[in-house]
Design an enzyme around this catalytic site. Structure first.
Site, PDB file in Angstrom:
ATOM      1  N   THR A   1      19.765 135.465  17.092  1.00  0.00           N
ATOM      2  CA  THR A   1      19.004 135.966  18.235  1.00  0.00           C
ATOM      3  C   THR A   1      18.950 134.912  19.330  1.00  0.00           C
ATOM      4  OG1 THR A   1      17.683 137.162  16.616  1.00  0.00           O
ATOM      5  CG2 THR A   1      16.868 137.132  18.863  1.00  0.00           C
TER       6      THR A   1
ATOM      7  N   ASP B   1      35.580 162.829  26.081  1.00  0.00           N
ATOM      8  CA  ASP B   1      34.251 163.308  25.691  1.00  0.00           C
ATOM      9  C   ASP B   1      33.898 162.629  24.380  1.00  0.00           C
ATOM     10  OD1 ASP B   1      31.897 164.910  25.089  1.00  0.00           O
ATOM     11  OD2 ASP B   1      32.696 166.357  26.529  1.00  0.00           O
TER      12      ASP B   1
ATOM     13  N   SER C   1      23.878 142.568  28.098  1.00  0.00           N
ATOM     14  CA  SER C   1      25.127 141.805  28.155  1.00  0.00           C
ATOM     15  C   SER C   1      26.082 142.370  29.191  1.00  0.00           C
ATOM     16  CB  SER C   1      25.808 141.800  26.788  1.00  0.00           C
ATOM     17  OG  SER C   1      24.950 141.227  25.834  1.00  0.00           O
TER      18      SER C   1
ATOM     19  N   TRP D   1       2.067 154.948  11.726  1.00  0.00           N
ATOM     20  CA  TRP D   1       3.448 155.431  11.728  1.00  0.00           C
ATOM     21  C   TRP D   1       4.173 155.062  10.441  1.00  0.00           C
ATOM     22  CZ3 TRP D   1       8.429 153.082  11.940  1.00  0.00           C
ATOM     23  CH2 TRP D   1       8.423 151.689  11.918  1.00  0.00           C
TER      24      TRP D   1
ATOM     25  N   HIS E   1       9.164 140.989   4.717  1.00  0.00           N
ATOM     26  CA  HIS E   1       8.264 140.195   5.570  1.00  0.00           C
ATOM     27  C   HIS E   1       7.143 141.061   6.140  1.00  0.00           C
ATOM     28  CE1 HIS E   1      11.249 140.906   9.108  1.00  0.00           C
ATOM     29  NE2 HIS E   1      10.370 141.871   9.081  1.00  0.00           N
ATOM     30  N   HIS E   2       7.258 142.370   5.972  1.00  0.00           N
ATOM     31  CA  HIS E   2       6.141 143.246   6.345  1.00  0.00           C
ATOM     32  C   HIS E   2       5.138 143.364   5.209  1.00  0.00           C
ATOM     33  CE1 HIS E   2       8.134 144.747  10.027  1.00  0.00           C
ATOM     34  NE2 HIS E   2       9.240 144.558   9.337  1.00  0.00           N
TER      35      HIS E   2
ATOM     36  N   TYR F   1      15.825 146.933  14.503  1.00  0.00           N
ATOM     37  CA  TYR F   1      17.033 146.439  15.167  1.00  0.00           C
ATOM     38  C   TYR F   1      17.843 147.577  15.775  1.00  0.00           C
ATOM     39  CZ  TYR F   1      15.854 141.795  14.199  1.00  0.00           C
ATOM     40  OH  TYR F   1      15.179 140.621  14.225  1.00  0.00           O
TER      41      TYR F   1
ATOM     42  N   HIS G   1       1.146 158.412  18.343  1.00  0.00           N
ATOM     43  CA  HIS G   1       1.694 157.554  19.397  1.00  0.00           C
ATOM     44  C   HIS G   1       2.899 156.786  18.866  1.00  0.00           C
ATOM     45  CE1 HIS G   1       2.074 154.451  22.451  1.00  0.00           C
ATOM     46  NE2 HIS G   1       1.889 153.536  21.524  1.00  0.00           N
TER      47      HIS G   1
ATOM     48  N   HIS H   1      12.886 147.741   8.708  1.00  0.00           N
ATOM     49  CA  HIS H   1      13.339 146.585   9.461  1.00  0.00           C
ATOM     50  C   HIS H   1      14.674 146.826  10.165  1.00  0.00           C
ATOM     51  CE1 HIS H   1      13.014 142.763  11.235  1.00  0.00           C
ATOM     52  NE2 HIS H   1      14.319 142.713  11.071  1.00  0.00           N
TER      53      HIS H   1
ATOM     54  N   LYS I   1      22.133 134.610  21.275  1.00  0.00           N
ATOM     55  CA  LYS I   1      22.293 135.610  22.321  1.00  0.00           C
ATOM     56  C   LYS I   1      21.597 135.172  23.607  1.00  0.00           C
ATOM     57  CE  LYS I   1      23.188 139.724  21.524  1.00  0.00           C
ATOM     58  NZ  LYS I   1      24.583 139.814  21.146  1.00  0.00           N
TER      59      LYS I   1
ATOM     60  N   ARG J   1      -5.838 145.519  13.571  1.00  0.00           N
ATOM     61  CA  ARG J   1      -5.238 146.639  14.287  1.00  0.00           C
ATOM     62  C   ARG J   1      -5.704 147.951  13.652  1.00  0.00           C
ATOM     63  NH1 ARG J   1       1.006 146.765  11.991  1.00  0.00           N
ATOM     64  NH2 ARG J   1       1.166 148.594  13.310  1.00  0.00           N
TER      65      ARG J   1
ATOM     66  N   GLU K   1      15.573 149.517  11.201  1.00  0.00           N
ATOM     67  CA  GLU K   1      15.165 150.414  12.277  1.00  0.00           C
ATOM     68  C   GLU K   1      14.738 149.643  13.525  1.00  0.00           C
ATOM     69  OE1 GLU K   1      15.142 153.494  13.020  1.00  0.00           O
ATOM     70  OE2 GLU K   1      13.595 153.702  14.555  1.00  0.00           O
TER      71      GLU K   1
ATOM     72  N   SER L   1      19.565 164.452  12.982  1.00  0.00           N
ATOM     73  CA  SER L   1      20.048 164.336  14.354  1.00  0.00           C
ATOM     74  C   SER L   1      20.594 162.935  14.627  1.00  0.00           C
ATOM     75  CB  SER L   1      18.904 164.668  15.316  1.00  0.00           C
ATOM     76  OG  SER L   1      19.150 164.124  16.579  1.00  0.00           O
ATOM     77  N   SER L   2      19.846 161.918  14.200  1.00  0.00           N
ATOM     78  CA  SER L   2      20.296 160.538  14.431  1.00  0.00           C
ATOM     79  C   SER L   2      21.614 160.263  13.727  1.00  0.00           C
ATOM     80  CB  SER L   2      19.275 159.537  13.905  1.00  0.00           C
ATOM     81  OG  SER L   2      18.123 159.575  14.676  1.00  0.00           O
TER      82      SER L   2
HETATM   83  C1  HEM Z   1      13.313 137.015  16.031  1.00  0.00           C
HETATM   84  C2  HEM Z   1      13.271 138.225  15.602  1.00  0.00           C
HETATM   85  C3  HEM Z   1      12.099 138.845  14.850  1.00  0.00           C
HETATM   86  C4  HEM Z   1      11.349 138.342  13.843  1.00  0.00           C
HETATM   87  C5  HEM Z   1      11.487 136.982  13.195  1.00  0.00           C
HETATM   88  C6  HEM Z   1      10.372 139.359  13.490  1.00  0.00           C
HETATM   89  C7  HEM Z   1       9.428 139.237  12.495  1.00  0.00           C
HETATM   90  C8  HEM Z   1       8.472 140.190  12.199  1.00  0.00           C
HETATM   91  C9  HEM Z   1       7.533 140.096  11.138  1.00  0.00           C
HETATM   92  C10 HEM Z   1       7.424 138.930  10.154  1.00  0.00           C
HETATM   93  C11 HEM Z   1       6.742 141.211  11.159  1.00  0.00           C
HETATM   94  C12 HEM Z   1       5.620 141.572  10.204  1.00  0.00           C
HETATM   95  C13 HEM Z   1       4.325 141.109  10.697  1.00  0.00           C
HETATM   96  C14 HEM Z   1       3.216 141.615   9.874  1.00  0.00           C
HETATM   97  O1  HEM Z   1       3.087 142.846   9.706  1.00  0.00           O
HETATM   98  O2  HEM Z   1       2.449 140.791   9.376  1.00  0.00           O
HETATM   99  C15 HEM Z   1       7.198 142.017  12.246  1.00  0.00           C
HETATM  100  C16 HEM Z   1       6.632 143.228  12.597  1.00  0.00           C
HETATM  101  C17 HEM Z   1       7.222 144.114  13.474  1.00  0.00           C
HETATM  102  N1  HEM Z   1       8.346 143.859  14.231  1.00  0.00           N
HETATM  103 FE1  HEM Z   1       9.368 142.122  14.316  1.00  0.00          FE
HETATM  104  N2  HEM Z   1      10.544 140.433  14.285  1.00  0.00           N
HETATM  105  C18 HEM Z   1      11.593 140.172  15.126  1.00  0.00           C
HETATM  106  C19 HEM Z   1      12.102 141.025  16.069  1.00  0.00           C
HETATM  107  C20 HEM Z   1      11.726 142.334  16.240  1.00  0.00           C
HETATM  108  C21 HEM Z   1      12.406 143.288  17.064  1.00  0.00           C
HETATM  109  C22 HEM Z   1      13.656 142.991  17.872  1.00  0.00           C
HETATM  110  C23 HEM Z   1      11.722 144.447  16.968  1.00  0.00           C
HETATM  111  C24 HEM Z   1      11.973 145.786  17.616  1.00  0.00           C
HETATM  112  C25 HEM Z   1      12.653 146.014  18.675  1.00  0.00           C
HETATM  113  C26 HEM Z   1      10.602 144.226  16.092  1.00  0.00           C
HETATM  114  C27 HEM Z   1       9.668 145.193  15.775  1.00  0.00           C
HETATM  115  C28 HEM Z   1       8.638 145.010  14.912  1.00  0.00           C
HETATM  116  C29 HEM Z   1       7.666 146.037  14.602  1.00  0.00           C
HETATM  117  C30 HEM Z   1       7.642 147.471  15.148  1.00  0.00           C
HETATM  118  C31 HEM Z   1       6.767 145.466  13.713  1.00  0.00           C
HETATM  119  C32 HEM Z   1       5.482 146.072  13.170  1.00  0.00           C
HETATM  120  C33 HEM Z   1       5.655 147.116  12.177  1.00  0.00           C
HETATM  121  C34 HEM Z   1       4.309 147.645  11.741  1.00  0.00           C
HETATM  122  O3  HEM Z   1       3.667 147.006  10.934  1.00  0.00           O
HETATM  123  O4  HEM Z   1       3.912 148.709  12.231  1.00  0.00           O
HETATM  124  N3  HEM Z   1      10.627 142.925  15.674  1.00  0.00           N
HETATM  125  N4  HEM Z   1       8.252 141.378  12.869  1.00  0.00           N
HETATM  126 CU   LIG Z   2      10.767 143.488  10.192  1.00  0.00          CU
END
Ligand code: HEM
Ligand SMILES: [Cu+2]
Ligand SMILES: [Cu+2]
Lengths: 296, 542
Positions: free
Chosen positions: B335, B113, B275, B149, B309-310, B264, B84, B260, B338, B457, B262, B176-177
């Site tokens: 952020t 084009d 916008s 994933w 931070h992950h 963004y 998924h 990370h 914006k 999770r 990614e 591709s990307s």
């Molecule tokens: C203010 C902006 C953001 C902050 C401060 C932030 C912070 C964080 C932090 C600290 C984690 C890790 C949490 C953990 O695993 O304990 C996390 C996970 C994640 N964030 Fe964000 N994030 C932000 C914006 C975004 C955006 C814009 C996206 C995607 C469009 C995003 C997608 C994700 C994803 C997919 C994970 C989980 C990854 C995984 O463990 O599978 N985040 N974020």
């Molecule tokens: Cu992150």
């Protein structure tokens, strides 16, 4: 004060939620909250029993409040604008579209707010990392799919055992948790919990023999990955006698959901008695509950 | 005399067809070099993957409706969560954004084009074998990868051969990307119409320009991580295998150095879209255009220094935790800027709320919630409570499913009249919006509570105390899934069939930009000779 507001908010929210959920709950899961573990319809962190966990909860509440205030501010302005500045009410569009002063202001203000919030966090990080001067040191080893506990240092040194989920729970799960009414500690019952004394600094050293696991007990404010080939440490000082529940929180294979963590916090006397009992068993050689982990 | 000029004022009239050599039938698609056709294919591919990945989510939510294992065994459950995630990220969200870029970037900068039309064809068609190899994992011995994933080592070393096909699939999608990104960069930098200065470009182009650089920077990093996994699995290396002196944590560092940026990659183009939609329906210029560009650039640069931070729970030195905590919370500043700018754009506008605007405002709403939960997670001590729980699931679904997807819905409703030449049905659009918005929040808001209360999770089963919120979440999730089926049958399909009111050249009163200077539907070829632009670079004057 913060806790107060939080508590009031939570209790205000809880009643409608209970109604809503009672309506949803078609199934007959007659469970109760589990002290030291998850509660029914819990809206916030589990009740803390260590100073660190309490500070984490406090910081979380602070963040919640700041976020809520900013949220109301931003969306207050936006929804006011949506209400008043619509074409259908005859509002004509203004033409302004930039202002350096405003941009600088709303860059600096969030910056300051965020840095202010990060300061208590910094203090807490430093405190949580200080694993020196422990009264008791236990090595926690992750296995697919159980935990090994070795008492390395302090009262109880030499005790070692494996901790596995109560097989009954696993059977419940396999048949869809139907049949006999499932107990309140469904999935959270193990054969041999980690036993520690109250009010003592317990240092946990984690490692693993296969893949990465994570040893977590929310009420104690502890979560630490157990990584093969590496050792890591954390600590806690439980302030209340009781049983506290946690989980493996790093995906470790198929039985990942079935390797809970249970920590039993005993009074000093009870702990001493427990240690004596374990040593006796060891001496008797009938290690019914003490399969030595070291041999693995 | 340009074809575009000929069409000034009489929208809808396709220009004299001196391009009869354009291939027809299946050749038109297989050999496609036209950015519009390729854009359409990207979008259809992404929607197909959204439905496949979505179906998996529906099964996952069914399993989690009650405690106990009813439908799936834990192996299958883990396979489904893994697939998924991979399908949604690499199959749905990323290709969909590339599809929008293909359609809109040449139209917005006044280019005939994409710069490399044949590479464009290749970068699309590579996705098909990649998707087959990814999904085919289910039918291989041992089943699909069950690692999540993130594919953490050493668990990834225990997987069956589907792990290898997934790795190759990621290589192909990465290639591709990267091709797509190069194409977008070169198109934007080299093919802009005279007068289209960089600082006059539409925000969508700006956001994609920056995103494309991010893609080029980090896709090879992911390729490296999975290739090392591959050699660990088969060729005797032990990069990540502790049993031979390898380092499992190094995998996480490499993965998140990709991961990370990614995330963004999956939101910056959405910023660009919003916008554009907000000013169009506020009938007022975007507030703080320059600061919006700088904010995107700042976010992109910062996104390279926050990855750990992950990994707060892996155990790192105090200084490491502090560094990553402070850089992460710093990202919240651009952020926030914006969000303030969007609000200021709406302020004292003359707003109407057609479906694109509804989705745009909905985007801001859910994105802010997701941003706040990100801020909470970024505070390392609180992350000790929340890492690995449903709180994280709530966070990234707010920013991805809701925010990124809603931005794409907003853009779809905004630009589809230009693509198809017919207007979507406003009532169906509004139903789609409210249905999605409400069911999304029903599905994902309770996950914050579950996470706070400690539900991990990637669990096939859970303690019974978590039942109530899981049931609410499941019901919300099914309704959300159904909303997208509705979207396909009541919005997309009629448009594909050309049913609906005829779309004027500029269907939105406040819309600006070169895409509205060509008829609806946009003819097969546009801007074959560079248009002459007015000083704002939003109008063709000759
Ligand atoms: C203010 C902006 C953001 C902050 C401060 C932030 C912070 C964080 C932090 C600290 C984690 C890790 C949490 C953990 O695993 O304990 C996390 C996970 C994640 N964030 Fe964000 N994030 C932000 C914006 C975004 C955006 C814009 C996206 C995607 C469009 C995003 C997608 C994700 C994803 C997919 C994970 C989980 C990854 C995984 O463990 O599978 N985040 N974020
Ligand atoms: Cu992150
Ligand atoms: Cu686990």
């Amino acid at each position: 004060m913060i806790n107060n507001i939080q508590a009031r908010l939570a209790s205000a929210l809880r009643f409608p939620l209970i109604l809503l959920c009672a309506w949803f709950s078609v199934s007959a899961w007659a469970v109760n909250s589990l002290p030291g573990g998850p509660a029914l319809l819990e809206l916030n962190l589990q009740p803390p029993v260590t100073a660190i966990a309490r500070d984490q909860a406090w910081l979380n509440d602070l963040l919640m409040i700041v976020c809520t205030v900013v949220f109301i501010g931003v969306f207050g302005v936006m929804f006011y604008s949506i209400w008043k500045h619509r074409k259908s009410v005859g509002h004509k569009a203004a033409t302004f579209h930039e202002s350096v002063a405003i941009e600088i202001t709303w860059t600096i203000v969030p910056f300051v707010i965020i840095v202010l919030m990060a300061f208590p966090a910094t203090k807490l990080i430093v405190a949580a990392k200080d694993t020196t001067n422990a009264d008791l040191t236990v090595k926690v080893t992750g296995y697919q799919w159980k935990w090994g506990y070795d008492y390395l240092n302090g009262e109880g040194q030499g005790i070692a055992f494996l901790s596995t989920i109560n097989p009954k729970m696993r059977e419940f799960a396999a048949v869809g948790a139907r049949g006999a009414p499932i107990p309140d500690n469904y999935l959270l019952d193990v054969d041999h919990p980690l036993v520690v004394p109250v009010n003592k600094k317990v240092r946990i050293i984690t490692t693993s023999v296969d893949v990465i696991h994570s040893w977590a007990v929310p009420a104690l404010g502890v979560r630490q990955d157990a990584i093969p080939g590496f050792v890591r440490d954390v600590w806690f000082r439980a302030e209340k006698v009781g049983t506290y529940y946690g989980d493996c929180t790093e995906l470790c294979g198929k039985e990942h959901a079935f390797m809970p963590v249970v920590v039993k916090v005993l009074s000093d006397d009870d702990y001493t008695k427990w240690v004596a009992g374990e040593h006796q068993k060891l001496a008797a050689g009938s290690n019914a509950s003490s399969a030595p982990v070291a041999s693995k | 005399m340009s074809a575009v000029l000929d069409n000034q004022g009489h929208g809808g009239q396709v220009h004299d067809d001196h391009h009869a050599h354009a291939p027809t039938g299946w050749r038109r698609w297989v050999f496609a070099t036209n950015h519009k056709d390729i854009g359409t294919m990207y979008l259809l591919f992404a929607f197909t993957m959204l439905i496949i990945g979505g179906a998996m989510a529906m099964v996952i939510r069914a399993e989690l409706f009650e405690p106990g294992l009813q439908l799936l065994n834990p192996e299958m459950f883990n396979q489904l969560t893994t697939m998924h995630g991979l399908i949604m990220i690499f199959g749905a969200i990323m290709p969909a954004f590339v599809g929008f870029a293909n359609w809109m970037v040449p139209l917005q900068v006044g280019a005939p084009d994409m710069a490399f039309a044949r590479m464009n064809n290749l970068s699309f068609w590579l996705l098909i074998p990649a998707a087959l190899m990814l999904i085919g994992g289910f039918f291989m011995p041992g089943g699909a990868p069950a690692t999540g994933w993130t594919m953490y080592a050493p668990l990834s070393l225990q997987m069956g051969m589907a792990m290898d096909s997934t790795i190759f699939s990621i290589h192909i999608m990465g290639a591709s990307s990267i091709m797509g990104a190069i194409n977008i960069i070169v198109t934007i930098l080299n093919l802009r119409a005279p007068g289209m200065k960089l600082m006059k470009m539409p925000m969508f182009c700006w956001s994609w320009l920056i995103t494309a650089y991010l893609l080029i920077a980090v896709m090879p990093v992911l390729a490296g991580a999975v290739t090392m996994t591959l050699t660990d699995r088969h060729f005797g290396t032990s990069f990540f295998n502790a049993a031979n002196g390898g380092d499992p944590i190094m995998y996480q560092h490499i993965f998140w150095f990709f991961g990370h940026p990614e995330v963004y990659i999956m939101i910056l183009p959405a910023f660009g879209m919003i916008s554009q939609v907000i000013p169009a329906f506020a009938r007022k210029k975007l507030f703080g255009y320059t600061s919006m560009v700088y904010a995107i650039a700042a976010i992109a640069i910062l996104s390279f220094i926050v990855w750990a931070h992950h990994m707060f729970i892996t155990g790192m030195p105090v200084t490491g935790e502090l560094f990553f905590m402070f850089t992460t919370v710093l990202i919240a500043v651009p952020t926030a800027v914006k969000v303030f700018n969007w609000t200021a754009t709406m302020w004292r506008g003359s707003m109407t709320f057609e479906t694109p605007m509804l989705f745009a405002v909905g985007f801001i709403f859910v994105f802010v919630i997701g941003g706040f939960s990100g801020l909470v997670l970024a505070m390392a001590p609180v992350d000790i409570q929340l890492h690995g729980t449903y709180y994280v699931v709530a966070h990234f679904h707010y920013v991805l499913v809701a925010a990124a997807l809603f931005a794409m819905f907003a853009s779809f409703y905004y630009w589809s009249p230009k693509w198809t030449g017919v207007m979507y049905n406003e009532m169906h659009g509004k139903i789609h919006f409210w249905w999605s918005m409400i069911s999304f929040n029903v599905a994902f808001f309770p996950m914050h509570f579950l996470g706070l209360a400690g539900m991990p999770r990637r669990y096939a089963d859970y303690p019974a105390q978590f039942t109530d919120f899981n049931q609410v979440a499941s019901i919300g999730a099914w309704l959300f899934g159904l909303a997208q089926v509705y979207f396909f049958f009541w919005v997309v399909l009629p448009l594909l069939r050309g049913h609906g009111e005829k779309a004027p050249q500029r269907p939105w009163e406040g819309a600006e930009g070169l895409e509205w200077e060509v008829p609806s539907p946009a003819p097969f070829h546009t801007f074959e000779t560079p248009p002459k632009l007015d000083p704002t670079a939003t109008r063709v004057i000759g």
